[in-house]
Design an enzyme around this catalytic site. Structure first.
Site, mmCIF file in Angstrom:
data_model
loop_
_atom_site.group_PDB
_atom_site.id
_atom_site.type_symbol
_atom_site.label_atom_id
_atom_site.label_comp_id
_atom_site.label_asym_id
_atom_site.label_seq_id
_atom_site.Cartn_x
_atom_site.Cartn_y
_atom_site.Cartn_z
ATOM 1 N N CYS A 1 3.943 4.682 0.604
ATOM 2 C CA CYS A 1 5.084 3.924 1.143
ATOM 3 C C CYS A 1 5.553 2.719 0.344
ATOM 4 C CB CYS A 1 4.711 3.396 2.523
ATOM 5 S SG CYS A 1 4.668 4.654 3.764
ATOM 6 N N HIS B 1 8.279 -2.770 5.044
ATOM 7 C CA HIS B 1 6.990 -2.547 4.381
ATOM 8 C C HIS B 1 6.913 -3.115 2.957
ATOM 9 C CE1 HIS B 1 3.233 0.234 4.603
ATOM 10 N NE2 HIS B 1 2.974 -1.057 4.599
ATOM 11 N N ASN C 1 7.508 9.779 -0.250
ATOM 12 C CA ASN C 1 6.339 10.349 -0.938
ATOM 13 C C ASN C 1 6.111 11.758 -0.392
ATOM 14 O OD1 ASN C 1 4.896 7.860 0.981
ATOM 15 N ND2 ASN C 1 4.543 9.979 1.553
#
Ligand SMILES: *[C@@H]1O[C@H](CO)[C@@H](O)[C@H](O)[C@H]1NC(C)=O
Ligand SMILES: *[C@@H]1O[C@H](CO)[C@@H](O)[C@H](O)[C@H]1NC(C)=O
Ligand SMILES: *[C@@H]1O[C@H](CO)[C@@H](O)[C@H](O)[C@H]1NC(C)=O
Length: 520
Positions: free
Chosen positions: A76, A132, A286
């Site tokens: 991430c 994030h 991903n």
């Protein structure tokens, strides 16, 4: 003559005016909508032959350009970091793992981010979804890093309905579950029970509905879907009763909800009259997580690994502005390429960024030109020596011991370090790339390590991805010169790496009964 005919009747006048408006609009830089899915695997999209139905992704990509040689990072934070900076992880000091909720760091504030550049180019900039990229202090928040507005969550892996994230807090590491949802910089309460794919899509469509068509829009939609936990309203699972595996069945429902979200977003753009001048990019962050329903079949490995299953991503661009719509691109494109590509489309400048690792790939995407990118550094992480990434998922592995006379002995690069690099068709991996299994096609039994069961992996492996995209045949012995060359490139890259930022947890992170968010 033509003009005279056009203006000869009232209705023709209207046609003339709208044609004129279209011409004016076409001169404006395009609206750019970037949709980032979370943990969406190679075999999870309909057009890759998945049993999961994704009619909107199939349709939008069929009218656009499917990127079939497209790469992202294996987890991430790194993918998002490279999207926002246009730079490799080694150049931001973030080459190790993700940012955990209590770690006091974020993408270095000296990095100029994509939304800042788009704002400088005159765009309205909005973000919805997963950040994030660090939040320990307010200066790290999306609203302080170039976004006019933000609605979403700052960490990862939260509950889709309660919007709570559970994570250990120091000093005793007890698990703390607290809300992680913000509107701007304020904690957003009152959304408990609303499924986040729906919640975020509602916000996105309302931003689009309010957008002034004369101002270019940059909209970054970082969906929670389809990351674990496996949660979705029952109605999305119903069509998948034929899937026996429970994880896969729920996951399929989550993918369907996401597909619907993308359909709704494209519809909102059309209804607002923005579509004719919009570039929409869809990308995963991903590879799929096979432990929670994802599939990257037939690729090797999964999320967290440097095998193709971790880094080869689902991605496409769709837009009426594409010069060769309805095509499949096999040119090498990487997630770090979007920053220079989009800033250039916006008519902006990358002046003010640090040296970029990304390339402007618009001519490759739009016109089918050869990619300016011939090399790609997947990563170098010196904190993983003979070791697997993603703690708790894989474990330390014993690599074959060298005799000291291997071609790489004098390369100057520590081949026990977790690293991978690509040059044209060649991919070289060193250290332990992570879970090295070929998982079966969903619905079929058994996984393979193909005779490797007892034979340890070699610390240096070379694959010809053109002939062998599944990374089955290590050809390092046959091509020592290629191995040598790529190890030199790794050594060179490592010499340009910034020191790793990966601080210990800060006890002040504890949200108590409040919400996760800035504490410093
Ligand atoms: C808490 O977790 C950290 C990081 O995993 C570890 O170093 C530390 O020893 C743990 N503390 C306790 C009290 O278990
Ligand atoms: C998409 O739009 C339809 C029609 O308005 C709505 O029923 C559905 O809930 C929306 N789905 C998502 C994920 O936003
Ligand atoms: C780039 O930025 C510098 C410093 O702000 C400025 O002097 C220069 O004119 C800029 N160049 C361009 C091409 O915008």
């Amino acid at each position: 003559m033509v003009l005279v005919q056009w203006i000869s009747t009232t209705t023709s006048t209207i046609v003339f005016i709208s044609v004129a408006l279209l011409l004016v609009e076409a001169k404006q830089p395009p609206h750019i909508v970037f949709i980032l899915a979370d943990d969406f695997g190679w075999h999870d999209v309909g057009y890759h032959g998945s049993e999961i139905k994704t009619p909107n992704l199939d349709k939008l990509s069929a009218k656009g350009v499917r990127l079939e040689n497209y790469y992202v990072q294996p987890i991430c934070t790194p993918s998002r970091n490279q999207l926002m900076t246009g730079r490799y992880q080694i150049h931001t000091g973030m080459q190790h793992e993700i940012i955990w909720p209590c770690q006091p760091y974020c993408v270095p504030l000296a990095e100029k981010l994509l939304p800042q550049l788009m704002r400088e180019a005159g765009y309205a900039t909005h973000m919805v979804g997963k950040w994030h990229l660090g939040m320990y202090k307010k200066d790290c928040l999306p609203t302080r890093r170039g976004f006019d507005s933000y609605f979403g969550y700052l960490t990862g892996s939260e509950d889709y309905f309660s919007h709570q994230r559970c994570s250990p807090v120091p000093p005793h590491n007890e698990t703390r579950c607290a809300l992680d949802l913000r509107d701007g910089e304020e904690v957003a309460t009152g959304y408990t029970g609303t499924y986040s794919t729906q919640l975020f899509t509602d916000r996105v469509t309302s931003i689009i509905a309010k957008q002034d068509p004369n101002k270019p829009l940059f909209l970054y939609v970082a969906l929670q879907a389809v990351h674990a936990p496996l949660q979705v309203p029952e109605r999305y699972i119903a069509p998948y009763s034929f899937i026996k595996d429970h994880h896969r069945r729920v996951y399929a429902g989550m993918v369907s909800a996401m597909d619907e979200a993308v359909g709704n977003i494209s519809l909102a753009l059309q209804e607002r009259g923005l579509w004719s001048n919009t570039v929409l990019i869809f990308s995963t962050d991903n590879g799929g997580q096979t432990l929670t329903g994802g599939s990257n079949w037939p690729l090797r490995g999964r999320k967290c690994t440097l095998w193709e299953g971790g880094v080869r991503g689902v991605g496409f661009v769709t837009s009426p502005l594409l010069k060769k719509p309805g095509t499949v691109s096999r040119e090498l494109v990487h997630i770090s390429d979007w920053l220079p590509t989009l800033v250039s489309l916006a008519g902006g400048t990358t002046n003010g960024t640090k040296p970029l690792d990304g390339f402007d790939v618009w001519n490759t995407v739009s016109k089918g030109f050869a990619s300016p990118r011939v090399e790609l550094l997947h990563n170098i992480d010196p904190l993983y020596v003979d070791m697997a990434p993603c703690p708790g998922v894989a474990s330390r592995l014993t690599l074959a011991q060298g005799s000291g006379s291997e071609p790489w002995s004098n390369s100057g690069f520590n081949v026990s370090v977790h690293a991978a690099i690509r040059y044209m068709k060649w991919k070289l991996l060193t250290g332990y790339p992570g879970c090295d299994v070929w998982f079966p096609r969903p619905g079929q039994e058994g996984s393979e390590r193909s005779g490797l069961k007892d034979a340890p992996l070699k610390p240096v492996m070379l694959f010809n991805l053109e002939d062998d995209p599944e990374e089955r045949l290590d050809v390092s012995d046959q091509y020592p010169d290629v191995v040598d060359q790529l190890l030199r490139r790794l050594r060179h890259y490592q010499s340009t790496a910034k020191p790793i930022i990966y601080p210990d947890d800060d006890p002040r992170c504890d949200p108590g009964t409040g919400a996760w968010g800035p504490w410093a």
